[in-house]
Design an enzyme around this catalytic site. Structure first.
Site, PDB file in Angstrom:
ATOM      1  N   GLY A 292      21.415  -3.904 -48.048  1.00  0.00           N
ATOM      2  CA  GLY A 292      21.980  -5.059 -47.369  1.00  0.00           C
ATOM      3  C   GLY A 292      21.747  -5.039 -45.869  1.00  0.00           C
ATOM      4  N   SER A 293      22.712  -5.570 -45.137  1.00  0.00           N
ATOM      5  CA  SER A 293      22.506  -5.852 -43.717  1.00  0.00           C
ATOM      6  C   SER A 293      22.369  -4.626 -42.825  1.00  0.00           C
ATOM      7  CB  SER A 293      23.645  -6.734 -43.198  1.00  0.00           C
ATOM      8  OG  SER A 293      23.568  -8.020 -43.782  1.00  0.00           O
ATOM      9  N   VAL A 294      22.664  -3.431 -43.320  1.00  0.00           N
ATOM     10  CA  VAL A 294      22.404  -2.261 -42.478  1.00  0.00           C
ATOM     11  C   VAL A 294      20.911  -2.158 -42.180  1.00  0.00           C
ATOM     12  CG1 VAL A 294      24.415  -0.967 -43.314  1.00  0.00           C
ATOM     13  CG2 VAL A 294      22.206  -0.644 -44.418  1.00  0.00           C
ATOM     14  N   LYS A 296      19.140  -4.458 -41.149  1.00  0.00           N
ATOM     15  CA  LYS A 296      18.842  -5.222 -39.937  1.00  0.00           C
ATOM     16  C   LYS A 296      18.702  -4.304 -38.723  1.00  0.00           C
ATOM     17  CE  LYS A 296      21.108  -9.312 -41.763  1.00  0.00           C
ATOM     18  NZ  LYS A 296      22.341 -10.103 -41.868  1.00  0.00           N
TER      19      LYS A 296
END
Length: 570
Positions: A292-294, A296
């Site tokens: 997921g967004s980690v 990013k």
């Protein structure tokens, strides 16, 4: 009397001697029969003597099977200790009960006695094996001292016990996935136990130098105190958020040492059968997930390192992106132009995808390979999974990968790559064994510039002060981090109400010493909240770990500092 007369007289005498009667035996025949009888008796006595010699040798020199079994149960293993000398695994003495069927005089008597003291034996199987006239069989391994004494007191010929070396783990499941387990013959099956066998212990055994010998302990990089903290906080999180699994990693950002690693549900290596249950696998290194967004964090570092994007740049996030028939939108969109720091703290999928496109798809693929996220990670543990990559690394795949979907990696790979983002840009191979900073420097690989690393520290800290990581902050420790909330895939589709949440953090952000990664699998909302995003569960769990573990690691709080983002010049 003349000579002729004497000859005539002698012939006459010979003629007058009577001939033997019909059926009588001559003297020579009698002698032959006597000799034959003597030979037969001699052969019988030789056979009896030979049997006595064999029996005597059986008493004095056990069978090769017995000797092999004795070597197996007496084989030693070195103690495993943590970085402070606390014992994680050691050998203890137990007993193994065996039989030599050829020496068992009465199988019925033996069975009656054995079943009295060992009622859990499988009677038909044991009886069949006792009647087999085999040289050696096991009756029960790892028996209790009381059972061994009871068998000894039976006084049954051909049945006894051997002193056995058994592995014991004082901490039970606390560091189970790290230390691993052994089989009934004290041979490593998983974890560090298997690593030791593979590295040198098996060769030592084959050379005959591992039997009942005291060995130097093998010291690990793990801190048992911190390991307990991580496991304890994960267990409480699973209960509080009604999650199905949880993962926690504490990694030394300067050396690559794994200080703690826990994956729940775990197992007690003292009960090796638990290790076979599928839900107890080591998810930290043996499972791959969309993080997921980690992710990013890595996309932002890649864009900055490419020099195609500056921290002062802005990207239009007013409208969703359409690509290959799919729509990419933001979870809580601001519907406006966002700066790079805003894209990071608001976790904008649209802005992140546009930063990736500005750097280039080929550069993204090369960068993720550079920081070790596209190939299998090597550690001392044998349980290391291989990442799952998209079949085609096209524009749509590249955009979804930029915010952590479409690529699955292990949590350990994520933590290792994150350490490079904050420690000055040096990628260090992880290790469960002690490593000095000098050794780490020799192994390190510069993957991003120190300036980009400084910018990433700024963004991590800013996200805890002003973004989704606020609940992870610990006063005095300048924590920085990035949340990730990834919907899980079932039957090829993302499921909105099932998430795997993570929080990727480090502290203290002015000079990071440790990376802390927490993952909570399928957390549920805690009333009165109706949400279960990572900032509400994985983030606070990381903060709780840092609050308890930091003093143990020698990182003292500095109050009055850290209320503002650290300075960065880019």
């Amino acid at each position: 009397m003349t000579l002729a007369q004497e000859s005539t007289s002698f012939l006459q005498v010979r003629k007058t001697r009577p001939r033997p009667a019909h059926g009588s035996v001559s003297a020579s025949a009698v002698k032959s029969r006597v000799y034959l009888a003597m030979a037969a008796f001699a052969m019988v006595y030789i056979a009896i003597a030979g049997r006595l010699v064999v029996l005597a040798q059986m008493d004095e020199a056990p069978s090769s099977a017995w000797i092999s079994a004795q070597d197996s149960v007496s084989a030693s293993r070195p103690d495993l200790v943590d970085r402070n000398g606390e014992i994680l695994a050691t050998d203890i003495k137990t007993a193994s009960i065996y039989a030599e069927p050829r020496r068992v005089l009465d199988v019925d008597e033996a069975m009656d006695g054995l079943l009295r003291v060992l009622p859990d034996l499988d009677e038909p199987t044991v009886r069949r094996r006792l009647e087999s006239q085999a040289g050696f069989i096991w009756l029960k391994r790892e028996a209790s001292p009381q059972e061994a004494e009871a068998v000894h007191n039976l006084g049954l010929p051909g049945i006894s016990y051997l002193s056995e070396t058994q592995r014991f783990y004082p901490g039970g499941p606390t560091a189970g996935h790290i230390v691993g387990s052994v089989n009934i013959d004290n041979q490593g099956l998983t974890g560090i136990e298997k690593y030791i066998d593979k590295s040198w212990l098996s060769d030592l055994r084959e050379a005959g130098f591992a039997s009942d010998k005291t060995m130097e302990p093998v010291r690990l990089a793990v801190d048992l105190r911190v390991q307990h903290v991580v496991r304890d906080e994960l267990a409480k999180a699973m209960e509080r958020y009604r999650a199905i699994a949880a993962i926690g990693i504490v990694l030394d950002a300067k050396t690559g040492e794994v200080v703690a690693m826990s994956s729940l549900p775990d197992y007690d290596p003292n009960d090796r059968s638990q290790a076979l249950e599928k839900d107890r696998l080591n998810r930290a290194t043996g499972g791959v997930f969309e993080m997921g967004s980690v992710f990013k964090s890595f996309t932002t570092a890649m864009a900055l390192d490419s020099e195609q994007v500056s921290i002062n740049d802005s990207f239009d996030a007013t409208r969703p992106i359409r690509a290959a028939g799919r729509t990419i939108s933001d979870f809580h969109g601001k519907n406006r132009i966002l700066s790079v720091p805003e894209i990071f703290i608001y976790s904008s999928n649209i802005g992140t995808a546009k930063m990736m496109l500005a750097a280039g798809i080929d550069r993204q693929q090369e960068f993720l390979s550079r920081i070790g996220l596209t190939s299998r990670l090597n550690t001392e543990l044998p349980e290391n999974a291989t990442p799952l990559l998209p079949p085609k690394w096209n524009e749509l795949a590249a955009m979804t990968i930029s915010f952590g979907h479409g690529i699955s990696v292990t949590p350990m790979q994520t933590a290792v790559a994150a350490a490079a983002m904050v420690n000055g840009g040096v990628l260090l191979p992880p290790t469960f064994l002690p490593r000095t900073r000098e050794e780490a420097n020799a192994l390190g690989k510069q993957v991003i510039s120190p300036d980009v690393s400084r910018a990433m520290r700024y963004l991590f800290r800013l996200n805890v002060l002003s973004g989704s990581g606020r609940r992870s902050d610990v006063p005095g420790y300048t924590v920085g981090g990035k949340t990730g909330t990834a919907e899980k895939i079932e039957n090829g589709k993302y499921v909105r109400n099932k998430r795997r949440n993570s929080f990727l953090s480090a502290f203290p952000m002015d000079d990071p010493r440790y990376v802390v990664l927490t993952v909570i699998d399928e957390p549920k909302p805690v009333p009165p909240s109706k949400s279960a995003t990572a900032g509400l569960n994985a983030g606070p769990v990381a903060g709780a770990i840092i609050r308890r573990a930091a003093p143990m690691l020698g990182v003292m709080p500095r109050f009055g500092e850290g209320s503002e983002p650290i300075e960065v010049s880019y």
